[in-house]
Design a protein around this motif. Structure first.
Motif, PDB file in Angstrom:
ATOM      1  N   GLY A 123      -2.438   2.179  -8.731  1.00 26.19           N
ATOM      2  CA  GLY A 123      -1.675   1.131  -8.052  1.00 26.19           C
ATOM      3  C   GLY A 123      -0.857   1.757  -6.941  1.00 26.19           C
ATOM      4  O   GLY A 123      -1.362   2.511  -6.132  1.00 26.19           O
ATOM      5  N   ARG A 124       0.454   1.474  -6.937  1.00 23.55           N
ATOM      6  CA  ARG A 124       1.332   2.013  -5.891  1.00 23.55           C
ATOM      7  C   ARG A 124       1.936   3.352  -6.268  1.00 23.55           C
ATOM      8  O   ARG A 124       2.616   3.977  -5.456  1.00 23.55           O
ATOM      9  N   GLU A 125       1.718   3.811  -7.490  1.00 28.11           N
ATOM     10  CA  GLU A 125       2.333   5.064  -7.930  1.00 28.11           C
ATOM     11  C   GLU A 125       1.288   6.165  -8.043  1.00 28.11           C
ATOM     12  O   GLU A 125       0.152   5.914  -8.411  1.00 28.11           O
ATOM     13  N   PHE A 126       1.733   7.383  -7.722  1.00 30.69           N
ATOM     14  CA  PHE A 126       0.862   8.520  -7.970  1.00 30.69           C
ATOM     15  C   PHE A 126       0.750   8.670  -9.479  1.00 30.69           C
ATOM     16  O   PHE A 126       1.739   8.554 -10.196  1.00 30.69           O
ATOM     17  N   ALA A 127      -0.463   8.896  -9.952  1.00 26.20           N
ATOM     18  CA  ALA A 127      -0.712   8.960 -11.400  1.00 26.20           C
ATOM     19  C   ALA A 127      -0.365  10.349 -11.929  1.00 26.20           C
ATOM     20  O   ALA A 127      -1.084  11.308 -11.657  1.00 26.20           O
ATOM     21  N   PRO A 128       0.732  10.465 -12.681  1.00 23.15           N
ATOM     22  CA  PRO A 128       1.074  11.785 -13.221  1.00 23.15           C
ATOM     23  C   PRO A 128       0.090  12.208 -14.309  1.00 23.15           C
ATOM     24  O   PRO A 128      -0.458  11.375 -15.027  1.00 23.15           O
ATOM     25  N   VAL A 129      -0.139  13.500 -14.400  1.00 25.04           N
ATOM     26  CA  VAL A 129      -0.986  14.066 -15.444  1.00 25.04           C
ATOM     27  C   VAL A 129      -0.028  14.636 -16.490  1.00 25.04           C
ATOM     28  O   VAL A 129       0.839  15.445 -16.157  1.00 25.04           O
ATOM     29  N   PRO A 130      -0.158  14.227 -17.755  1.00 23.51           N
ATOM     30  CA  PRO A 130       0.758  14.734 -18.784  1.00 23.51           C
ATOM     31  C   PRO A 130       0.757  16.258 -18.856  1.00 23.51           C
ATOM     32  O   PRO A 130      -0.287  16.903 -18.771  1.00 23.51           O
ATOM     33  N   GLU A 131       1.940  16.821 -19.020  1.00 24.45           N
ATOM     34  CA  GLU A 131       2.131  18.274 -19.095  1.00 24.45           C
ATOM     35  C   GLU A 131       1.256  18.892 -20.187  1.00 24.45           C
ATOM     36  O   GLU A 131       0.688  19.964 -20.002  1.00 24.45           O
ATOM     37  N   ASP A 188       0.810  -1.224   0.000  1.00 26.31           N
ATOM     38  CA  ASP A 188       0.000   0.000   0.000  1.00 26.31           C
ATOM     39  C   ASP A 188       0.839   1.268   0.000  1.00 26.31           C
ATOM     40  O   ASP A 188       0.323   2.349  -0.230  1.00 26.31           O
ATOM     41  N   THR A 189       2.131   1.164   0.266  1.00 22.46           N
ATOM     42  CA  THR A 189       2.992   2.332   0.316  1.00 22.46           C
ATOM     43  C   THR A 189       3.263   2.811  -1.116  1.00 22.46           C
ATOM     44  O   THR A 189       3.736   2.044  -1.945  1.00 22.46           O
ATOM     45  N   PRO A 190       2.978   4.090  -1.392  1.00 25.49           N
ATOM     46  CA  PRO A 190       3.210   4.581  -2.761  1.00 25.49           C
ATOM     47  C   PRO A 190       4.697   4.690  -3.077  1.00 25.49           C
ATOM     48  O   PRO A 190       5.511   4.951  -2.197  1.00 25.49           O
ATOM     49  N   LEU A 191       5.032   4.457  -4.328  1.00 27.00           N
ATOM     50  CA  LEU A 191       6.392   4.671  -4.799  1.00 27.00           C
ATOM     51  C   LEU A 191       6.534   6.164  -5.071  1.00 27.00           C
ATOM     52  O   LEU A 191       5.685   6.767  -5.726  1.00 27.00           O
ATOM     53  N   LEU A 192       7.579   6.772  -4.574  1.00 31.12           N
ATOM     54  CA  LEU A 192       7.735   8.221  -4.673  1.00 31.12           C
ATOM     55  C   LEU A 192       8.777   8.604  -5.700  1.00 31.12           C
ATOM     56  O   LEU A 192       9.957   8.289  -5.565  1.00 31.12           O
ATOM     57  N   SER A 193       8.352   9.309  -6.714  1.00 24.88           N
ATOM     58  CA  SER A 193       9.235   9.769  -7.771  1.00 24.88           C
ATOM     59  C   SER A 193       9.909  11.075  -7.351  1.00 24.88           C
ATOM     60  O   SER A 193       9.306  11.906  -6.671  1.00 24.88           O
ATOM     61  N   ALA A 194      11.150  11.266  -7.775  1.00 25.69           N
ATOM     62  CA  ALA A 194      11.863  12.515  -7.519  1.00 25.69           C
ATOM     63  C   ALA A 194      11.638  13.519  -8.648  1.00 25.69           C
ATOM     64  O   ALA A 194      12.082  14.661  -8.566  1.00 25.69           O
ATOM     65  N   ASP A 195      10.923  13.085  -9.707  1.00 25.80           N
ATOM     66  CA  ASP A 195      10.656  13.964 -10.842  1.00 25.80           C
ATOM     67  C   ASP A 195       9.534  14.952 -10.504  1.00 25.80           C
ATOM     68  O   ASP A 195       8.539  14.583  -9.884  1.00 25.80           O
ATOM     69  N   ILE A 196       9.717  16.187 -10.943  1.00 33.42           N
ATOM     70  CA  ILE A 196       8.664  17.193 -10.764  1.00 33.42           C
ATOM     71  C   ILE A 196       7.665  17.003 -11.906  1.00 33.42           C
ATOM     72  O   ILE A 196       8.022  17.136 -13.074  1.00 33.42           O
TER      73      ILE A 196
END
Length: 190
Positions: free
Chosen positions: A96-104, A8-16
């Motif tokens: 899932g485990r990742e925050f869903a990025p919204v395309p720029e 359940d722990t989200p994977l954290l990206s370092a990308d802005i």
């Protein structure tokens, strides 16, 4: 509470990147203000403004374009706690485990539609033969077809069935249910 390695722990990206945030019910403005105040975080809360026809006449209404949601640009690995626990924020949308990025490009397209974060939707003019509904006045609740437009008087001629036959009646524009143009049609005509 989930441990660091639990599923359940989200994977954290370092990308802005841009992410979608769910606000607490009826607290989008509070969440937006709190997120704007955070350093190194960009927030975007697109809204739409239009005229809503009420019995007392038209009223300008501003609502969220995506009720309950707003967009935030940040690096989850560095700012997750600040965003997640900002006033008015319920959660960050995940896949899932990742925050869903919204395309720029999606955020850029939304920003181009609503430069000031408020998209103005002018009423869409009626077309001959179109069905309309009367929302106020003596014919309130009646429906009919548009038979003509009288822009100088801000009236619409509609065919109403009265006493068993169709009659042409002029109705004030404000007494009719308003339609609004699609946002892409609005920008195409500018």
């Amino acid at each position: 509470m989930a441990s660091r390695n639990s599923p359940d722990t989200p994977l954290l990206s370092a990308d802005i990147q841009w992410y979608c945030v769910k606000a607490q019910p009826k607290r989008e403005n509070i969440a937006y203000g709190a997120l704007l105040a955070l350093p190194e975080i960009e927030a975007f809360f697109p809204r739409v403004r239009y005229q809503r026809a009420l019995a007392r006449g038209p009223k300008a209404v501003t609502e969220a374009l995506f009720p309950g949601y707003l967009f935030v640009k940040f690096a989850p690995a560095h700012k997750i706690r600040a965003v997640r626990y900002a006033r008015g924020v319920s959660y960050i949308v995940r896949q899932g485990r990742e925050f869903a990025p919204v395309p720029e490009n999606i955020v850029a397209a939304l920003r181009s539609l609503a430069a000031s974060q408020v998209l103005e939707l002018p009423p869409d003019p009626w077309k001959l033969g179109e069905n309309v509904k009367v929302i106020s006045g003596i014919f309130r609740g009646a429906s009919g077809k548009v038979a003509g437009l009288v822009p100088a008087k801000q009236r619409v001629q509609i065919l109403l069935e009265l006493l068993g036959q169709e009659n042409k009646v002029e109705i004030p524009v404000n007494d009719l249910e308003q339609r609004h143009a699609h946002p892409l049609q609005v920008t195409a005509h500018r």
